[in-house]
Scaffold this motif. Structure first.
Motif, PDB file in Angstrom:
ATOM      1  N   LEU A   1      53.024   4.228  57.506  1.00  0.00           N
ATOM      2  CA  LEU A   1      52.979   5.940  57.935  1.00  0.00           C
ATOM      3  C   LEU A   1      51.967   6.047  56.227  1.00  0.00           C
ATOM      4  CD1 LEU A   1      51.321   7.906  60.177  1.00  0.00           C
ATOM      5  CD2 LEU A   1      52.765   5.698  60.953  1.00  0.00           C
ATOM      6  N   HIS A   2      51.156   6.729  56.150  1.00  0.00           N
ATOM      7  CA  HIS A   2      50.569   7.094  55.254  1.00  0.00           C
ATOM      8  C   HIS A   2      50.019   9.443  55.746  1.00  0.00           C
ATOM      9  CE1 HIS A   2      50.260   4.626  51.953  1.00  0.00           C
ATOM     10  NE2 HIS A   2      50.645   3.841  52.750  1.00  0.00           N
ATOM     11  N   TRP A   3      50.092  10.282  55.049  1.00  0.00           N
ATOM     12  CA  TRP A   3      50.246  11.700  54.611  1.00  0.00           C
ATOM     13  C   TRP A   3      49.671  11.880  54.314  1.00  0.00           C
ATOM     14  CZ3 TRP A   3      55.195   9.976  55.976  1.00  0.00           C
ATOM     15  CH2 TRP A   3      55.555  10.101  57.435  1.00  0.00           C
ATOM     16  N   ILE A   4      47.834  12.078  53.820  1.00  0.00           N
ATOM     17  CA  ILE A   4      47.368  12.465  52.912  1.00  0.00           C
ATOM     18  C   ILE A   4      46.422  14.151  52.685  1.00  0.00           C
ATOM     19  CG2 ILE A   4      45.302  11.892  51.416  1.00  0.00           C
ATOM     20  CD1 ILE A   4      45.933   8.907  52.236  1.00  0.00           C
ATOM     21  N   ASP A   5      46.406  14.532  51.833  1.00  0.00           N
ATOM     22  CA  ASP A   5      45.759  16.086  51.957  1.00  0.00           C
ATOM     23  C   ASP A   5      44.637  15.792  51.504  1.00  0.00           C
ATOM     24  OD1 ASP A   5      45.341  15.745  49.252  1.00  0.00           O
ATOM     25  OD2 ASP A   5      46.771  17.864  49.031  1.00  0.00           O
ATOM     26  N   PHE A   6      43.544  16.914  52.223  1.00  0.00           N
ATOM     27  CA  PHE A   6      42.273  17.152  51.956  1.00  0.00           C
ATOM     28  C   PHE A   6      41.800  16.337  50.106  1.00  0.00           C
ATOM     29  CE2 PHE A   6      38.727  19.157  49.898  1.00  0.00           C
ATOM     30  CZ  PHE A   6      37.172  19.679  50.495  1.00  0.00           C
ATOM     31  N   ARG A   7      42.980  16.883  49.017  1.00  0.00           N
ATOM     32  CA  ARG A   7      42.008  16.297  48.092  1.00  0.00           C
ATOM     33  C   ARG A   7      42.384  15.179  47.634  1.00  0.00           C
ATOM     34  NH1 ARG A   7      41.099  20.135  44.016  1.00  0.00           N
ATOM     35  NH2 ARG A   7      41.954  18.705  42.463  1.00  0.00           N
ATOM     36  N   HIS A   8      42.870  14.663  48.083  1.00  0.00           N
ATOM     37  CA  HIS A   8      43.253  13.410  47.832  1.00  0.00           C
ATOM     38  C   HIS A   8      42.270  11.895  48.718  1.00  0.00           C
ATOM     39  CE1 HIS A   8      46.729  14.020  45.697  1.00  0.00           C
ATOM     40  NE2 HIS A   8      47.149  12.949  45.493  1.00  0.00           N
ATOM     41  N   ALA A   9      41.949  12.950  50.251  1.00  0.00           N
ATOM     42  CA  ALA A   9      41.439  12.425  50.806  1.00  0.00           C
ATOM     43  C   ALA A   9      39.688  12.385  50.348  1.00  0.00           C
ATOM     44  CB  ALA A   9      40.873  12.313  52.033  1.00  0.00           C
ATOM     45  N   THR A  10      39.404  13.234  49.255  1.00  0.00           N
ATOM     46  CA  THR A  10      38.364  13.449  49.036  1.00  0.00           C
ATOM     47  C   THR A  10      37.697  12.715  47.390  1.00  0.00           C
ATOM     48  OG1 THR A  10      37.803  15.400  49.726  1.00  0.00           O
ATOM     49  CG2 THR A  10      36.404  14.944  47.661  1.00  0.00           C
ATOM     50  N   ALA A  11      39.329  12.652  46.910  1.00  0.00           N
ATOM     51  CA  ALA A  11      39.140  11.724  46.065  1.00  0.00           C
ATOM     52  C   ALA A  11      39.001  10.507  46.505  1.00  0.00           C
ATOM     53  CB  ALA A  11      40.702  11.571  45.147  1.00  0.00           C
ATOM     54  N   GLY A  12      39.562   9.412  46.893  1.00  0.00           N
ATOM     55  CA  GLY A  12      39.029   8.042  47.800  1.00  0.00           C
ATOM     56  C   GLY A  12      38.178   8.408  48.788  1.00  0.00           C
ATOM     57  N   ALA A  13      36.836   9.136  48.893  1.00  0.00           N
ATOM     58  CA  ALA A  13      35.748   9.193  49.476  1.00  0.00           C
ATOM     59  C   ALA A  13      34.839   8.976  48.481  1.00  0.00           C
ATOM     60  CB  ALA A  13      35.414  10.245  50.237  1.00  0.00           C
ATOM     61  N   VAL A  14      34.480   9.932  47.086  1.00  0.00           N
ATOM     62  CA  VAL A  14      33.967   9.578  45.739  1.00  0.00           C
ATOM     63  C   VAL A  14      34.849   8.302  45.301  1.00  0.00           C
ATOM     64  CG1 VAL A  14      33.764  10.697  43.874  1.00  0.00           C
ATOM     65  CG2 VAL A  14      34.141  12.311  45.431  1.00  0.00           C
ATOM     66  N   ALA A  15      35.627   8.156  45.275  1.00  0.00           N
ATOM     67  CA  ALA A  15      36.064   6.271  45.072  1.00  0.00           C
ATOM     68  C   ALA A  15      35.066   5.321  45.361  1.00  0.00           C
ATOM     69  CB  ALA A  15      37.035   5.960  44.223  1.00  0.00           C
ATOM     70  N   LEU A  16      34.730   5.450  46.486  1.00  0.00           N
ATOM     71  CA  LEU A  16      33.813   4.681  47.280  1.00  0.00           C
ATOM     72  C   LEU A  16      32.879   4.089  47.042  1.00  0.00           C
ATOM     73  CD1 LEU A  16      34.876   2.190  49.655  1.00  0.00           C
ATOM     74  CD2 LEU A  16      34.056   4.471  51.431  1.00  0.00           C
ATOM     75  N   LEU A  17      32.352   5.790  47.116  1.00  0.00           N
ATOM     76  CA  LEU A  17      30.763   6.249  47.084  1.00  0.00           C
ATOM     77  C   LEU A  17      30.500   5.234  45.233  1.00  0.00           C
ATOM     78  CD1 LEU A  17      28.118   6.543  47.742  1.00  0.00           C
ATOM     79  CD2 LEU A  17      28.829   9.201  47.030  1.00  0.00           C
ATOM     80  N   ARG A  18      31.131   5.699  44.580  1.00  0.00           N
ATOM     81  CA  ARG A  18      31.064   5.524  42.696  1.00  0.00           C
ATOM     82  C   ARG A  18      31.096   3.699  42.613  1.00  0.00           C
ATOM     83  NH1 ARG A  18      34.884   8.627  40.542  1.00  0.00           N
ATOM     84  NH2 ARG A  18      33.108  10.616  40.395  1.00  0.00           N
ATOM     85  N   ASP A  19      32.062   3.431  42.990  1.00  0.00           N
ATOM     86  CA  ASP A  19      32.687   2.019  42.992  1.00  0.00           C
ATOM     87  C   ASP A  19      31.319   1.105  43.740  1.00  0.00           C
ATOM     88  OD1 ASP A  19      34.766   2.977  41.829  1.00  0.00           O
ATOM     89  OD2 ASP A  19      36.304   2.458  43.531  1.00  0.00           O
ATOM     90  N   HIS A  20      31.308   0.964  44.992  1.00  0.00           N
ATOM     91  CA  HIS A  20      30.756  -0.074  46.357  1.00  0.00           C
ATOM     92  C   HIS A  20      29.158   0.877  46.375  1.00  0.00           C
ATOM     93  CE1 HIS A  20      34.339  -1.845  45.540  1.00  0.00           C
ATOM     94  NE2 HIS A  20      35.204  -1.560  45.613  1.00  0.00           N
ATOM     95  N   ALA A  21      29.286   2.261  46.265  1.00  0.00           N
ATOM     96  CA  ALA A  21      27.700   2.495  46.986  1.00  0.00           C
ATOM     97  C   ALA A  21      27.971   2.778  47.806  1.00  0.00           C
ATOM     98  CB  ALA A  21      26.363   2.455  46.504  1.00  0.00           C
ATOM     99  N   VAL A  22      29.802   3.231  49.051  1.00  0.00           N
ATOM    100  CA  VAL A  22      29.463   3.306  50.466  1.00  0.00           C
ATOM    101  C   VAL A  22      29.925   4.924  50.159  1.00  0.00           C
ATOM    102  CG1 VAL A  22      30.523   3.044  53.149  1.00  0.00           C
ATOM    103  CG2 VAL A  22      30.543   0.956  51.090  1.00  0.00           C
ATOM    104  N   PHE A  23      29.135   5.786  51.331  1.00  0.00           N
ATOM    105  CA  PHE A  23      28.236   6.771  51.563  1.00  0.00           C
ATOM    106  C   PHE A  23      29.816   6.935  53.291  1.00  0.00           C
ATOM    107  CE2 PHE A  23      26.690  11.025  52.958  1.00  0.00           C
ATOM    108  CZ  PHE A  23      27.615  12.257  52.279  1.00  0.00           C
ATOM    109  N   ALA A  24      30.362   8.056  52.880  1.00  0.00           N
ATOM    110  CA  ALA A  24      31.131   7.587  53.646  1.00  0.00           C
ATOM    111  C   ALA A  24      32.064   8.777  54.252  1.00  0.00           C
ATOM    112  CB  ALA A  24      32.550   6.250  54.324  1.00  0.00           C
ATOM    113  N   GLY A  25      32.579   9.116  55.166  1.00  0.00           N
ATOM    114  CA  GLY A  25      33.664   9.887  55.692  1.00  0.00           C
ATOM    115  C   GLY A  25      34.843  10.245  55.053  1.00  0.00           C
ATOM    116  N   LEU A  26      35.596  11.535  55.149  1.00  0.00           N
ATOM    117  CA  LEU A  26      37.091  11.551  54.527  1.00  0.00           C
ATOM    118  C   LEU A  26      38.224  11.101  54.905  1.00  0.00           C
ATOM    119  CD1 LEU A  26      37.395  15.274  53.610  1.00  0.00           C
ATOM    120  CD2 LEU A  26      36.120  13.503  52.202  1.00  0.00           C
ATOM    121  N   SER A  27      38.172  10.805  55.832  1.00  0.00           N
ATOM    122  CA  SER A  27      39.333   9.619  56.732  1.00  0.00           C
ATOM    123  C   SER A  27      38.874   8.454  56.009  1.00  0.00           C
ATOM    124  CB  SER A  27      39.352   9.435  58.555  1.00  0.00           C
ATOM    125  OG  SER A  27      37.746   9.036  58.972  1.00  0.00           O
TER     126      SER A  27
END
Length: 356
Positions: A251-277
């Motif tokens: 199990l991983h527990w993740i807050d808003f800022r970290h989830a956003t960091a992952g979503a931004v990285a996914l868009l930046r790294d792979h051009a995939v625009f996806a939600g915070l989960s």
């Protein structure tokens, strides 16, 4: 995380196979696009994951004679299940009534209304528990006044596992190896259980990594609050019957800022625009892959990033770089701390003591 750069000499595209002609839009949007993010990591990118759940549940209820065409289906939703149920009702000639969370925005509400759904929107609330309890109470009121309605109970009825067998078939064909690590939000529990159970029954050794927000009762983080959290649907302030705790390995527990960091990285790294989960799952899978590089990872991306544009993506300049983040590793829920914690759950049941 490594940013993938274009090949200096792009190869010509393969000749595409003829595209199928779908009889209904749900057939077109239910299956994900599978996108390779790293040599051993694949993203299952959905427009709306819960089309599988809604279609499978509605089809099964119709086959059993539990519901009949023209009947009204009612349920509570924080977003993507509402749209999925409305689309399933549209397909099968049923009426739809949604008791909507405060997180359902005007764009989604308008889609639901045009699809013919009746929408009850709860009053604004920053309290997730209050919002969920109000919605359940409103559903019960409707059932008392309209006994002809059928309550779908997406949080508690395991019939919502049924549609994900198709997803399991797709995963089996695309990733045929004997071992797999699935990384996905827990939420109602239906998508992870609906995928992992048939895979394990087929002999695939599946390690299941679940994601939770702080403030969720499901895996014991309800003593915390994340005031920025808008990661709709991945946690709960009330117990969900469809969550099978014994299926999860980590199990991983993740807050808003970290989830956003992952979503931004996914868009930046792979051009995939996806939600915070999806962003949380991407961040988690990248960290897990460093520790277990021999594994094949399937990252579940349940929706697009549109409803998070203003409150999350627009803040990308102030969000930390995903590659600099790492979790606090714990062995007991008593040690759980924001903004990111990880614990080996080891498939124990709800309420069991932490294994030594």
């Amino acid at each position: 995380m490594t940013v993938m750069r274009p090949h200096p000499h792009p190869q010509p595209d393969a000749v595409p196979a003829p595209a199928p002609v779908h009889e209904h839009v749900t057939d077109a949007v239910k299956a994900p696009d599978l996108i390779r993010l790293a040599p051993h990591t694949v993203l299952a990118r959905f427009e709306t994951l819960k089309v599988y759940a809604a279609l499978g549940a509605v089809r099964t209820l119709l086959e059993r004679g539990t519901i009949t065409p023209g009947q009204t289906l009612v349920d509570s939703s924080s977003g993507i299940y509402a749209l999925a149920l409305a689309m399933a009702c549209h397909r099968y000639g049923l009426r739809c009534h949604i008791v909507a969370s405060t997180t359902v925005d005007a764009t989604l509400r308008t889609q639901l209304e045009i699809l013919g759904a009746t929408v009850d929107r709860m009053p604004p609330s920053q309290d997730l528990r209050l919002d969920q309890e109000r919605r359940v109470r409103r559903v019960r009121e409707l059932l008392l006044s309209r006994p002809d309605m059928h309550w779908m109970r997406q949080y508690h009825d395991a019939i919502h596992y049924a549609g994900y067998r198709e997803f399991a078939d797709l995963v089996t064909a695309a990733l045929p190896g004997p071992e797999l690590t699935v990384v996905g939000a827990v939420g109602t529990g239906a998508s992870t259980a609906g995928l992992v159970l048939p895979l394990r029954r087929r002999g695939v050794s599946v390690r299941l990594v679940g994601l939770q927000p702080f403030g969720s009762v499901t895996f014991g983080s309800d003593r915390f609050q994340d005031p920025e959290a808008i990661i709709a649907g991945i946690g709960s302030a009330i117990p969900f019957g469809n969550v099978r705790h014994e299926l999860y390995d980590t199990l991983h527990w993740i807050d808003f800022r970290h989830a956003t960091a992952g979503a931004v990285a996914l868009l930046r790294d792979h051009a995939v625009f996806a939600g915070l989960s999806t962003g949380a799952a991407y961040l988690t899978a990248a960290w897990e892959a460093v520790r277990h590089p021999e594994q094949t990872y399937l990252v579940i991306g349940p929706d697009t990033g549109h409803r998070y544009t203003e409150r999350a993506f627009a803040r990308h300049r102030e969000i930390p770089e995903a590659r600099t983040l790492k979790p606090h590793q714990i062995t007991d829920l008593a040690d759980l701390v924001p903004p990111w914690s990880v614990m080996e759950w080891r498939r124990r049941r709800h309420g069991e003591e932490t294994p030594s």
